[in-house]
Design an enzyme around this catalytic site. Sequence first.
Site, PDB file in Angstrom:
ATOM      1  N   LYS A  34       0.938  -1.291   0.020  1.00 35.96           N
ATOM      2  CA  LYS A  34      -0.103   0.247  -0.172  1.00 35.96           C
ATOM      3  C   LYS A  34       0.897   1.122  -0.091  1.00 35.96           C
ATOM      4  CE  LYS A  34      -2.211  -0.868   3.956  1.00 35.96           C
ATOM      5  NZ  LYS A  34      -2.930  -1.006   4.973  1.00 35.96           N
ATOM      6  N   ARG A 129     -13.457  -0.998  12.391  1.00 34.20           N
ATOM      7  CA  ARG A 129     -13.209  -0.012  11.339  1.00 34.20           C
ATOM      8  C   ARG A 129     -14.086  -0.415  10.184  1.00 34.20           C
ATOM      9  NH1 ARG A 129      -6.963   0.684   9.539  1.00 34.20           N
ATOM     10  NH2 ARG A 129      -7.352  -1.521   9.231  1.00 34.20           N
ATOM     11  N   TYR A 254      12.123  30.295   9.458  1.00 31.98           N
ATOM     12  CA  TYR A 254      10.518  30.897   9.775  1.00 31.98           C
ATOM     13  C   TYR A 254      10.364  31.362  11.118  1.00 31.98           C
ATOM     14  CZ  TYR A 254       9.694  30.531   4.859  1.00 31.98           C
ATOM     15  OH  TYR A 254       9.635  30.764   3.509  1.00 31.98           O
ATOM     16  N   MET A 302       9.655  24.282   3.167  1.00 33.37           N
ATOM     17  CA  MET A 302       8.917  23.409   2.014  1.00 33.37           C
ATOM     18  C   MET A 302      10.294  22.625   1.590  1.00 33.37           C
ATOM     19  SD  MET A 302       6.874  24.352  -1.184  1.00 33.37           S
ATOM     20  CE  MET A 302       5.505  25.093  -0.443  1.00 33.37           C
TER      21      MET A 302
END
EC number: 5.1.1.1
Length: 360
Positions: A34, A129, A254, A302
Amino acid sequence: MRPAWAAIDLKALQHNLRLLREKAGHRQLLAILKANAYGHGLTRIAAELQQADAIGVARVDEALALRQEGIVKPIVLLEGFFEPSQLAVLAASQIQTVIHTEHQLVQLERAELNTPLKVWLKVDTGMHRIGVEPEETVAFYRRLQASDNVDGDPILMTHFASADTPEVEQNQQQLAVFNSLQDSLQARLSISNSAAFLADLAPQDNWVRPGLVLYGVSPFADRRGQQLGLKPVMTLQASIISTREIDQGESVGYGAAWTARHKTRIGILAIGYGDGYPRNAPEGTPVWIEGRCYPLVGRVSMDMLAVDLGLDSDIEIGATGVLWGPQLPVEEVAEHVGTISHELLCNVARRVVLDYGDEN
């Protein structure tokens, strides 16, 4: 120098597969691929799994991508089909499906298929689930047996909620529910994911479903993959593209989120949250560079992040930083970040080059 890339060690993958194959004994292996094979590259990893008996994926597009790349091994669609129109596609491509709701069962019964499907019936034994209720399971199973659209007897499956903590009582409660159904059906069984398989929670399995452990990572919080005899398959790396001295009181990144407590030297690596490295990685998260770990400082950007090299370091531009790999287990990074290894691996972005070591 290079921006973010991931070296994928196919020899380590084969080592892990051999180890799991040996442990499985007579049981069959459904290798879980997956989420782009946990970030390792879906089609390339599938091509290397000759010793697996089948491949498990979550979505139809993943299964079809494998078929388009010439993968002929059985493929199991773990979430099942989403729309009845997909059933003919699955039949044409010989893709097996999980059934976990009556909605799916009715659609399968009503479909007009040229070729019947092999089916796995998922039971909710306590995870709550997906899966049919235990009291409905025998009736569902018999309906599947009676359907012309089903090839042979379904495989009965469930999923432990707490296999990564094998000692908890819930595991035995779930197993008791499942065993009571098996007494009535005498079906082929699939219970164990990676953690349940390694912990031997369900030795009666006919099929085991290793996922995370294929990639050399431990499913247990108190052990690393290497302690289990596994070898990490992915090494996530990036080059240092800048170094600079920072005076006491100066800030980096930042929001000026980190301020130097003394004069130091920082290095900037060409990797960030755009590559899948977690933005919420805290100060002190380790990065391995040329033989030792250096702490992350400031906010992850980023495309870049900063590490504190210290004034005594001789690390220069062009050096390679390892975000996780054999030198720095992904499990350790996950602990610093407050997440699980699965998430870190699966979040590796598509722009990160996967280097299998065999390309010119």
